[in-house]
Design a protein around this motif. Structure first.
Motif, PDB file in Angstrom:
ATOM      1  N   LEU A 323     -41.823  47.575 -78.377  1.00 43.73           N
ATOM      2  CA  LEU A 323     -42.848  46.989 -77.527  1.00 43.73           C
ATOM      3  C   LEU A 323     -44.222  47.608 -77.725  1.00 43.73           C
ATOM      4  N   THR A 324     -44.280  48.890 -78.057  1.00 36.23           N
ATOM      5  CA  THR A 324     -45.567  49.559 -78.221  1.00 36.23           C
ATOM      6  C   THR A 324     -45.794  49.896 -79.683  1.00 36.23           C
ATOM      7  N   GLY A 325     -47.071  50.119 -80.037  1.00 40.32           N
ATOM      8  CA  GLY A 325     -47.452  50.244 -81.431  1.00 40.32           C
ATOM      9  C   GLY A 325     -47.366  51.654 -81.985  1.00 40.32           C
ATOM     10  N   GLU A 326     -47.941  51.818 -83.179  1.00 46.59           N
ATOM     11  CA  GLU A 326     -47.848  53.076 -83.915  1.00 46.59           C
ATOM     12  C   GLU A 326     -49.187  53.785 -84.056  1.00 46.59           C
ATOM     13  N   GLN A 327     -50.288  53.128 -83.694  1.00 43.22           N
ATOM     14  CA  GLN A 327     -51.589  53.757 -83.860  1.00 43.22           C
ATOM     15  C   GLN A 327     -51.809  54.835 -82.799  1.00 43.22           C
ATOM     16  N   ALA A 328     -52.532  55.881 -83.178  1.00 45.65           N
ATOM     17  CA  ALA A 328     -52.862  56.953 -82.237  1.00 45.65           C
ATOM     18  C   ALA A 328     -54.071  56.536 -81.410  1.00 45.65           C
TER      19      ALA A 328
END
Length: 373
Positions: A323-328
């Protein structure tokens, strides 16, 4: 996501615990949330805060905190009608030696809506460092200080708003916790009870232990029993809207799990990511949290060292969707406005409320996803 209270990005070098409007309230270190129709309760341990000086010196006198340290002592915080207040003070700084037993760290909370009584699962060593169970150095210090007489791993019942002398419902004072002993009241022994949940009948459930765990039940009269068939790798519990208890069993750290429903013994195997080479090779231990949403679950995981969290949805067929992304994220607004792109800060606990909202507990704040489906 919206920031419901506290701060989205924790600063554990500057822990605060202050009441007031939800937007201004501050928290030292949060671990769990309980959602009722009229209020939200949060367990606050202060467990990762450097101000815990009252625990740092191996002499009995160090059990009494100074005033600054007391500000991040363990509490149950309540959010209702837009304001945060301290619902239950678990540690009395004036007379700790006169208290026969107290919850050193609150590992779970339940409110009996009929009687108003509060139940707290208390453990003796911080989760973030010791995975709930104290190591030999801490245990030796507890032995010398006589601390097992009042920092008792067990279940506590509170009917007022402060710790007293007779709050211990189940647990064995004065003894280093080295085994799982069933029985009633002070004849039962816990190691590190946490993840307190209650089923539709009011029976309490906890995970007990650190790396080697059990699921245990506690009745209203303090009778403790250990459930058969649930050993070693149980990482989290959740009660669904019907009052059924669910358990998350870890098979491979941060990767492979079993979702179990205790009422009928059913289970669903699932993976969050493909197998790695050497599947059972040692990996960093993770902090796992999940909550039942409809016929599926939402799960969050991060390393115990406090790395970022990822949220997943797992269907009743065992299909996991990220559901959530990988970018910081550079700012909190990144993951609040675009969670599908950005990673979350460390997620401590999740709860799907009867109001249809998903609550996400961070180290020093709470997020909400309204009308979550």
């Amino acid at each position: 996501f919206e920031l419901l209270t506290g701060t989205a990005m924790a600063d554990l070098n500057h822990c605060q615990s202050t009441d007031g409007p939800a937007s201004q309230a501050r928290f030292s270190y949060l671990e769990r949330i309980v959602v009722y129709k009229d209020a939200i309760y949060l367990t606050e341990t202060g467990g990762a805060c450097p101000e815990r000086r009252y625990f740092s010196t191996p002499v009995p006198a160090a059990m009494t905190p100074d005033q600054e340290a007391w500000q991040v002592a363990p509490k149950i915080r309540k959010l209702s009608k837009g304001r945060v207040e301290t619902a239950l003070s678990l540690y009395n700084p004036d007379s700790p030696a006169r208290q026969r037993a107290m919850a050193r760290y609150p590992g779970g909370f339940h409110r009996d809506e009929k009687s108003g009584a509060f139940y707290v699962a208390g453990y003796a060593a911080t989760r973030i460092i010791y995975n709930y169970g104290p190591n030999s150095e801490i245990s030796d210090w507890y032995d010398k200080a006589g601390a097992w007489n009042y920092f008792v791993p067990g279940i506590f019942k509170y009917e007022g708003n402060a710790a007293g002398e007779n709050n211990l419902l189940a647990g064995m004072p004065g003894k280093r916790p080295d085994s799982f002993v069933d029985g009633r009241g002070k004849m039962a022994q816990f190691q590190a009870p946490h993840d307190l949940e209650a089923d539709a009948s009011g029976l309490l459930y906890v995970i007990d232990g650190g790396d080697d765990t059990r699921i245990r039940t506690i009745s209203s009269n303090g009778e403790v029993k250990t459930l058969d068939g649930y050993r070693k790798n149980i990482r989290a519990l959740d009660a669904d809207r019907q009052g059924h208890i669910h358990a998350l069993e870890e098979i491979v750290s941060g990767s492979s799990y079993v979702w179990r429903r205790l009422s009928d013994g059913s289970k669903i195997d699932f993976r969050l990511r493909p197998n790695e080479v050497g599947e059972l090779s040692p990996r960093l231990r993770t902090v796992d949290a999940f909550t039942v949403v409809g016929d599926g679950i939402v799960l969050a995981t991060h390393t115990v060292t406090g790395g970022p969290s990822t949220l997943y949805r797992v269907s009743s067929q065992g299909v996991a969707t990220q559901l959530t992304g990988e970018q910081a994220p550079a700012t909190p607004q990144d993951f609040l406005e675009h969670p599908e792109k950005f990673r979350l800060p460390p997620v401590q606990h999740l709860k799907y409320g009867a109001d249809g909202n998903l609550y996400i507990v961070l180290e020093q704040g709470v997020l909400i996803a309204r009308d979550f489906r």
